[in-house]
Design an enzyme around this catalytic site. Structure first.
Site, PDB file in Angstrom:
ATOM      1  N   GLU B  60     -33.489  21.918  30.542  1.00 46.29           N
ATOM      2  CA  GLU B  60     -32.822  21.874  29.513  1.00 46.29           C
ATOM      3  C   GLU B  60     -33.078  22.409  28.267  1.00 46.29           C
ATOM      4  O   GLU B  60     -32.044  22.639  27.318  1.00 46.29           O
ATOM      5  CB  GLU B  60     -31.735  20.347  29.907  1.00 46.29           C
ATOM      6  N   HIS B 129     -24.729  10.758  37.389  1.00 46.04           N
ATOM      7  CA  HIS B 129     -23.865  11.434  37.977  1.00 46.04           C
ATOM      8  C   HIS B 129     -22.445  10.600  37.009  1.00 46.04           C
ATOM      9  O   HIS B 129     -21.323  11.304  37.251  1.00 46.04           O
ATOM     10  CB  HIS B 129     -23.607  11.955  39.426  1.00 46.04           C
TER      11      HIS B 129
END
Lengths: 336, 328
Positions: B60, B129
């Site tokens: 990322e 999540h």
């Protein structure tokens, strides 16, 4: 620590003007920083000042090998690149003084020089944080088919950071035109390489990502120049990234406030004998390229130039506090 | 006007904008061949190719950093962080580089990146999540943060974000992707960044919300109106930074009572900033305390449905707060 083998110098294949240009550039960096250190001691410069003294051959050799269209992104020890790229030393000194005439209008200071005119995207003070950005610039080069190469400079300390590994992987995977130049000055601030890196030869880390790599003598401006030229050709030809590890040494402390308890005086003295400017000067004299008088004349000219830089900085206005909130966004945004 | 799901509005906008401007590239984990974990980017690679729709490694920090570098030299990158929860490794690039690069350069450098990411819970995603981390970013000058939940707003704000010269974090509620369907204007309409929307007009109390909680807030407002005739105004912030001060303060001046609702944790959340803004600038208009219904002091959304439901604000909890507020 052993010093690099002083005999590994290249033949003088450049013309006299080019050789003297290299000499002048290194002297300019040295003298700029000596004046900066002096002004720091006088209280004219505050904050954190990291000097590049001892490592000048890398910035000068590498940037001399570049083409105008190439780009440069560096770590925070960034004075040398700006000078070698041709940024006006007056505006650089003014930035150190925190004046509005500085290259970032006094917002950045020592660690955050930048100069878009010379494709210099700046010094970055988060170690390894600029490697992904350099990789992105190289992606733009490839995508826009502009065929420029990004020269990305960083220290040995950065090679232990995740952003380094992510960037090398990206660049190799996509065959991006980026030249990674690791300036291995053998210390990440106050921690020696052998305490910080399981691998002592940084070039090996590049090989792990299938990037061709070479270790060079960072105290020899001609060796740096030649190696960078070859590496740039490799990148420009579409072969992907290249990695150079330039072995060097920081003659001064990490910053102006560094008691240097982590290294011995003897070690520093040993490396000072590998001063890139003295070595190159000795070579120019020995090979009969220039006389003492000619080199001394260059020294004097640079002295005057840096004297003028200090004068300019000192006489420049400080930034107007009402400009504090300029440039947060493109258009002024009233958040609260 | 076509009726679209949120996810289709976002995807269609990406197609339309990429057709019109080849400086736009998309990069992220699985955005190419896989079409994205939620299939937001499905089909892009077939039309625009691997050069413009780039499958990246699971990294990322460099997804965002590469986007910044490419943006510096003229591209308009739309980076995807696969789940908001995965954004932490990129914090350095977002906070230290993207947010500061214009400022540090005295206005010389542009950073026109968009970071798209699905956020929010209620889909049994559990710890990593489900998170709503927006307040970590809304406190950062230099960034813009948008969280549209209505398909038309998402299309209009995505278009604005792509062409904005500053970095924009674009939050997409993952539960809303295939749940919220609405009309979306054609012909490249835009919604300006920094403008909230009064979704339902009212005069007795104001609910300020965004994301999926907007719909819980509307349900609670309608229930209260049916019950006792109270008139509830509901505002969708849409942009979380910069806040739309005018719309917020005008509503408070009208109703004198405010309830702020979001899924993210209450402490230090976006609601805290909205409450402080109202307290500082609309105090004379207040007839009661500024109240908040928001995520609890729990570090992650738990997996098991009863626990997840206990975590999430809903119409019932919002209704209870509204009744408390009505008593003032």
């Amino acid at each position: 620590m052993t010093s690099p083998d002083g005999s590994r110098t290249k033949d003088l294949t450049l013309g006299k003007d080019d050789l003297l240009h290299l000499y002048r550039q290194m002297v300019a960096i040295r003298k700029f920083e000596e004046r900066a250190a002096e002004q720091y001691a006088h209280g004219k410069i505050g904050g954190f000042l990291h000097l590049y003294i001892g490592e000048e051959a890398i910035a000068v050799g590498a940037i001399d090998a570049m083409e105008d269209r190439d780009h440069v992104v560096t770590h925070y020890r960034d004075h040398g690149y700006a000078i070698a790229l041709g940024t006006d030393p007056r505006r650089l000194m003014a930035e150190l003084f925190g004046r509005s005439t500085g290259v970032a209008g006094g917002r950045g200071g020592s660690m955050h020089f930048a100069d878009p005119e010379h494709n210099f995207w700046g010094g970055y003070a988060i170690v390894a944080g600029h490697l992904p950005i350099a990789t992105g610039l190289a992606l733009a080069s490839q995508y826009l088919e502009q065929n420029y190469v990004v020269l990305c400079f960083f220290g040995d300390g950065a090679t232990n950071n995740g952003a380094f590994h992510e960037s090398l992987n990206f660049a190799s995977l996509w065959k991006l035109p980026v030249l990674f130049i690791c300036e291995n000055n053998q210390y990440g601030m106050g921690t020696a390489v052998e305490y910080a890196s399981a691998v002592r030869e940084m070039a090996k880390k590049a090989i792990a990502y299938d990037i061709p790599a070479e270790r060079i003598d960072g105290q020899d401006v001609l060796e740096v120049r030649e190696a960078v030229k070859k590496a740039l050709d490799h990148c420009r030809a579409g072969n992907g990234p290249f990695f150079l590890e330039a072995l060097t040494y920081r003659f001064r402390g990490h910053s102006m406030a560094d008691p240097e308890a982590y290294r011995t005086k003897e070690e520093v003295e040993e490396w000072r004998r590998e001063d890139p400017i003295l070595r190159f000067r000795g070579k120019l004299l020995a090979e009969g390229v220039a006389t003492e008088d000619e080199l001394n004349a260059i020294d004097s000219e640079v002295d005057a130039q840096m004297e003028e830089a200090v004068r300019f900085a000192d006489e420049s206005p400080v930034p107007d506090p009402s400009t504090l909130t300029d440039y947060v966004y493109t258009e002024p945004v009233a958040v609260r | 006007m076509a009726t679209k799901l949120l996810i289709d509005a976002i995807r269609d906008t990406l197609f339309e904008e990429m057709r019109g401007d080849d400086r736009i590239i998309v990069l992220g984990e699985d955005v190419g061949k896989r079409g994205g974990v939620f299939r937001v980017t499905a089909g892009l690679i077939d039309e625009f190719g691997e050069e413009r729709v780039i499958d990246t490694p699971l990294a990322e920090s460099s997804i965002v950093g590469v986007a910044i570098g490419a943006a510096l030299h003229g591209l308009l990158p739309v980076a995807e962080i696969q789940f908001f929860d995965f954004i932490h490794p990129a914090m350095d690039q977002i906070m230290n580089e993207a947010a500061k690069i214009r400022y540090r350069s005295g206005g010389d450098f542009d950073c026109p990146i968009v970071i798209r990411t699905p956020y929010g819970g209620g889909v049994h995603g559990a710890l990593y999540h489900s998170q709503s981390l927006e307040s970590a970013f809304t406190r950062e000058p230099g960034l813009k943060v948008v969280a549209p939940v209505n398909p038309a707003d998402a299309a209009g704000l995505l278009r604005s974000a792509i062409h904005d010269p500053d970095p924009v974090l674009f939050l997409e509620h993952k539960k809303a992707y295939r749940l919220i369907r609405d009309e979306v204007p054609e012909n490249g309409h835009t919604v300006p960044i920094g403008k909230a929307k009064v979704v339902k007009e009212g005069s007795d109390v104001t609910i300020i919300s965004y994301g999926m909680m907007l719909y819980e807030s509307l349900a609670a407002a309608n229930a209260l109106e049916e019950k006792d005739g109270s008139s509830v105004e509901v505002i969708d912030l849409r942009t979380l930074r910069p806040l739309d001060k005018e719309t917020i303060l005008a509503s408070v001046a009208k109703t004198g009572k405010v309830l702020i609702v979001h899924e993210a944790n209450k402490v230090g959340g976006v609601g805290a900033e909205v409450a402080a803004l109202i307290a500082e600038e609309a105090f004379p208009y207040l007839d009661g305390p500024i109240m908040r219904v928001a995520g609890p002091e729990v570090p992650a959304m738990p997996f098991s449905p009863p626990l997840e439901q206990a975590y999430l604000p809903n119409a019932e909890k919002i209704g209870a707060a509204l009744e408390q507020l009505a008593a003032f």
